[in-house]
Each structure stands twice: as structure tokens, then as C-alpha cells.
Design a protein around this motif. Structure first.
Motif, PDB file in Angstrom:
ATOM      1  N   UNK A   1       0.812  -1.198   0.000  1.00  0.00           N
ATOM      2  CA  UNK A   1       0.000   0.000   0.000  1.00  0.00           C
ATOM      3  C   UNK A   1       0.847   1.249   0.000  1.00  0.00           C
ATOM      4  N   UNK A   2       0.166   2.352   0.141  1.00  0.00           N
ATOM      5  CA  UNK A   2       0.830   3.654   0.127  1.00  0.00           C
ATOM      6  C   UNK A   2       1.536   3.915   1.463  1.00  0.00           C
ATOM      7  N   UNK A   3       2.311   4.973   1.498  1.00  0.00           N
ATOM      8  CA  UNK A   3       3.095   5.318   2.684  1.00  0.00           C
ATOM      9  C   UNK A   3       2.234   5.612   3.902  1.00  0.00           C
ATOM     10  N   UNK A   4       1.111   6.315   3.714  1.00  0.00           N
ATOM     11  CA  UNK A   4       0.280   6.704   4.862  1.00  0.00           C
ATOM     12  C   UNK A   4      -0.741   5.641   5.268  1.00  0.00           C
ATOM     13  N   UNK A   5      -0.904   4.596   4.468  1.00  0.00           N
ATOM     14  CA  UNK A   5      -1.832   3.516   4.803  1.00  0.00           C
ATOM     15  C   UNK A   5      -3.268   3.723   4.341  1.00  0.00           C
ATOM     16  N   UNK A   6      -3.539   4.808   3.633  1.00  0.00           N
ATOM     17  CA  UNK A   6      -4.907   5.074   3.168  1.00  0.00           C
ATOM     18  C   UNK A   6      -5.350   4.095   2.082  1.00  0.00           C
ATOM     19  N   UNK A   7      -4.391   3.546   1.320  1.00  0.00           N
ATOM     20  CA  UNK A   7      -4.702   2.603   0.238  1.00  0.00           C
ATOM     21  C   UNK A   7      -3.862   1.352   0.425  1.00  0.00           C
ATOM     22  N   UNK A   8      -4.524   0.197   0.319  1.00  0.00           N
ATOM     23  CA  UNK A   8      -3.821  -1.080   0.352  1.00  0.00           C
ATOM     24  C   UNK A   8      -4.273  -1.917  -0.833  1.00  0.00           C
ATOM     25  N   UNK A   9      -3.475  -2.918  -1.182  1.00  0.00           N
ATOM     26  CA  UNK A   9      -3.789  -3.803  -2.299  1.00  0.00           C
ATOM     27  C   UNK A   9      -3.222  -5.188  -2.039  1.00  0.00           C
ATOM     28  N   UNK A  10      -3.666  -6.131  -2.877  1.00  0.00           N
ATOM     29  CA  UNK A  10      -3.069  -7.458  -2.930  1.00  0.00           C
ATOM     30  C   UNK A  10      -3.013  -7.866  -4.394  1.00  0.00           C
TER      31      UNK A  10
ATOM     32  N   UNK B   1      -7.112  -9.181 -13.448  1.00  0.00           N
ATOM     33  CA  UNK B   1      -7.833 -10.067 -12.535  1.00  0.00           C
ATOM     34  C   UNK B   1      -7.032 -10.512 -11.335  1.00  0.00           C
ATOM     35  N   UNK B   2      -5.726 -10.172 -11.311  1.00  0.00           N
ATOM     36  CA  UNK B   2      -4.851 -10.583 -10.218  1.00  0.00           C
ATOM     37  C   UNK B   2      -4.411  -9.415  -9.326  1.00  0.00           C
ATOM     38  N   UNK B   3      -5.008  -8.249  -9.546  1.00  0.00           N
ATOM     39  CA  UNK B   3      -4.675  -7.064  -8.751  1.00  0.00           C
ATOM     40  C   UNK B   3      -5.967  -6.511  -8.169  1.00  0.00           C
ATOM     41  N   UNK B   4      -5.954  -6.248  -6.854  1.00  0.00           N
ATOM     42  CA  UNK B   4      -7.175  -5.770  -6.205  1.00  0.00           C
ATOM     43  C   UNK B   4      -6.835  -4.763  -5.124  1.00  0.00           C
ATOM     44  N   UNK B   5      -7.493  -3.610  -5.200  1.00  0.00           N
ATOM     45  CA  UNK B   5      -7.397  -2.611  -4.124  1.00  0.00           C
ATOM     46  C   UNK B   5      -8.248  -3.135  -2.971  1.00  0.00           C
ATOM     47  N   UNK B   6      -7.685  -3.214  -1.772  1.00  0.00           N
ATOM     48  CA  UNK B   6      -8.410  -3.749  -0.614  1.00  0.00           C
ATOM     49  C   UNK B   6      -8.862  -2.660   0.360  1.00  0.00           C
ATOM     50  N   UNK B   7      -8.312  -1.463   0.202  1.00  0.00           N
ATOM     51  CA  UNK B   7      -8.710  -0.342   1.069  1.00  0.00           C
ATOM     52  C   UNK B   7      -8.422   0.960   0.335  1.00  0.00           C
ATOM     53  N   UNK B   8      -9.360   1.880   0.401  1.00  0.00           N
ATOM     54  CA  UNK B   8      -9.168   3.197  -0.185  1.00  0.00           C
ATOM     55  C   UNK B   8      -9.410   3.222  -1.685  1.00  0.00           C
TER      56      UNK B   8
END
Length: 134
Positions: A6-15, A48-55
Motif C-alpha cells: 500500500x501507500x506510505x500513509x496507509x490510506x490505500x492497500x492492495x493485494x 484479474x490478479x490485482x485488487x485494491x483492498x482499502x481506499x
């Protein structure tokens, strides 16, 4: 290989699910300017193998010298660049910015592109596949 980050501040995460053998360095001038440094390290993940999990990332559309458009996803809070992908119809591959992945130590670059734009003070990376352009 499964990665997350995710990003530096944690607002966006992914897997994502990636092939670590597809990790590469890009020396193009766009990557230099967008990162504020000498090059960018990226690993690809099919749509199909990339997903934003937050933000939700902000997206900047960059038109390259070829006329191709690239969507640059980044955090609107801290500015961390997360990915780039094509714009429009067709299958997409997300070029995930390796520095945002928790598993970054395992994502060793195997190739470099746009080597003709590499800054002359950089060391050479022996044994790495090299293309002068893309």
C-alpha cells in the motif's frame, strides 16, 4: 507469488498475484519525473490478479510520446505511486510499484528498459536483460 502492500500513509492497500521473474527497471524520462529519482522498479499483475483492498487511488492520465495513454494510480493523501496501467478497452496489466509491496526484497529486477535514458552516473546491472527502448 502473492504480494500485498500500500501507500506510505496507509490510506490505500492492495493485494496481487505476480510472477517475480517479471520484475523490471524502467529508465524512461517519464518514470524519472514521476518518481523524482533515477528509475522505477515495477512488477506486472494481470487485471484479474490485482485488487485494491482499502481506499481509492487518484488517477493521472499521462500521454506518452507514442500517443499511448497510461493511467498512473497514486494516493491522494501521501502521493505514493502505486501502479500504472493502460487506458481504454482491452486486457490490462497493472505495473505495481515494487517499493509499495511488503515483499519488495523478493522482487529482484530481471530486466531493464529504456536504457538509452539511464542516467550516466548509475552503475551497470550485470547479467540483466537490457533494451535501449521499450
Amino acid at each position: 507469488m502473492k504480494i500485498d502492500g500500500g501507500c506510505h500513509c496507509g490510506a490505500i492497500t492492495y493485494e496481487a498475484e505476480v510472477d517475480p521473474e517479471n520484475t523490471g527497471i524502467c529508465h524512461c524520462i517519464d518514470c524519472q519525473q514521476l518518481t523524482g529519482t533515477a528509475f522505477r522498479v515495477t512488477v506486472g499483475a494481470p487485471e484479474g490478479q490485482y485488487r485494491i483492498t482499502k481506499g481509492a487511488p487518484k488517477v493521472y492520465i499521462k500521454t506518452g510520446s507514442s500517443g499511448a495513454k497510461r493511467a498512473q494510480g497514486f494516493c491522494g493523501e501521501c502521493g505514493s505511486h502505486l501502479y500504472a496501467t493502460s487506458v481504454g478497452d482491452g486486457p490490462k496489466v497493472y505495473g505495481i510499484r515494487v517499493g509499495t509491496a511488503r515483499q519488495r526484497e523478493q522482487l529482484v529486477p530481471r530486466r531493464q528498459s529504456w536504457h538509452r535514458s539511464a542516467l550516466p552516473w548509475l552503475p551497470e546491472f550485470p547479467g540483466m536483460a537490457t533494451k535501449e527502448e521499450q
